[in-house]
Design a protein around this motif. Structure first.
Motif, PDB file in Angstrom:
ATOM      1  N   PHE A  81       0.819  -1.204   0.000  1.00 33.27           N
ATOM      2  CA  PHE A  81       0.000   0.000   0.000  1.00 33.27           C
ATOM      3  C   PHE A  81       0.853   1.254   0.000  1.00 33.27           C
ATOM      4  CE2 PHE A  81      -2.304  -3.338   2.308  1.00 33.27           C
ATOM      5  CZ  PHE A  81      -3.344  -3.537   1.408  1.00 33.27           C
ATOM      6  N   ALA A  82       0.815   2.012  -1.090  1.00 37.03           N
ATOM      7  CA  ALA A  82       1.623   3.227  -1.213  1.00 37.03           C
ATOM      8  C   ALA A  82       1.157   4.333  -0.269  1.00 37.03           C
ATOM      9  CB  ALA A  82       1.592   3.724  -2.658  1.00 37.03           C
ATOM     10  N   SER A  83      -0.140   4.394   0.032  1.00 38.48           N
ATOM     11  CA  SER A  83      -0.662   5.503   0.836  1.00 38.48           C
ATOM     12  C   SER A  83      -0.839   5.154   2.315  1.00 38.48           C
ATOM     13  CB  SER A  83      -2.000   5.980   0.260  1.00 38.48           C
ATOM     14  OG  SER A  83      -2.956   4.945   0.338  1.00 38.48           O
ATOM     15  N   VAL A  84      -0.501   3.929   2.712  1.00 40.73           N
ATOM     16  CA  VAL A  84      -0.611   3.524   4.116  1.00 40.73           C
ATOM     17  C   VAL A  84       0.760   3.046   4.579  1.00 40.73           C
ATOM     18  CG1 VAL A  84      -1.705   1.942   5.751  1.00 40.73           C
ATOM     19  CG2 VAL A  84      -2.998   2.768   3.774  1.00 40.73           C
ATOM     20  N   PRO A  85       1.404   3.806   5.445  1.00 40.90           N
ATOM     21  CA  PRO A  85       2.716   3.366   5.934  1.00 40.90           C
ATOM     22  C   PRO A  85       2.583   2.103   6.787  1.00 40.90           C
ATOM     23  CG  PRO A  85       2.211   5.618   6.669  1.00 40.90           C
ATOM     24  CD  PRO A  85       1.004   5.089   5.986  1.00 40.90           C
ATOM     25  N   PRO A  86       3.502   1.151   6.653  1.00 46.56           N
ATOM     26  CA  PRO A  86       3.405  -0.079   7.438  1.00 46.56           C
ATOM     27  C   PRO A  86       3.383   0.186   8.946  1.00 46.56           C
ATOM     28  CG  PRO A  86       5.427  -0.054   6.130  1.00 46.56           C
ATOM     29  CD  PRO A  86       4.654   1.158   5.780  1.00 46.56           C
TER      30      PRO A  86
END
Length: 118
Positions: A81-86
């Protein structure tokens, strides 16, 4: 498996592996790589909770992301997910992460059914 062998398999340095073992390092992105190579549950590896084994589910064979199945774009690594940081995801309680996982799995299944799935 030795630190050197694990480091080679994960694409990390032996020092990074030593830091994980000593709990001096915890990168969510790299935990996924380590868990994949070690064939263990990333939640267990990263947080010490839940089962060590990777959970089986009825849709796992169709929806579970495996490094060996697809190569992610280099800039994304293993986190999809590019817009949700791990770090944001892993900061949630286990129940909240399970809710997200179930929602994503259902959405993917729905989209696959809608498009004729492959």
């Amino acid at each position: 498996m030795s630190q050197a062998a694990l480091a080679r398999a994960c694409g990390l340095s032996q020092g990074a592996i030593a830091n994980y073992e000593n709990k001096n390092r915890q990168s969510a992105k790299e935990i996924f790589r380590l868990a994949e190579v070690l064939a263990v549950n990333p939640i267990w590896l990263g947080m010490g909770t839940g089962p060590m084994e990777v959970a089986e589910s009825p849709i796992e064979t169709h929806l579970t992301y495996r490094v060996t199945d697809h190569s992610p774009p280099a800039r994304q690594g293993l986190w999809p997910f590019a817009s949700v940081p791990p770090e944001l995801y892993w900061s949630l309680r286990l129940e909240e992460r399970q809710l997200i996982e179930n929602a994503v799995a259902s959405l993917i299944q729905s989209l696959r059914n809608k498009s004729g799935g492959s």
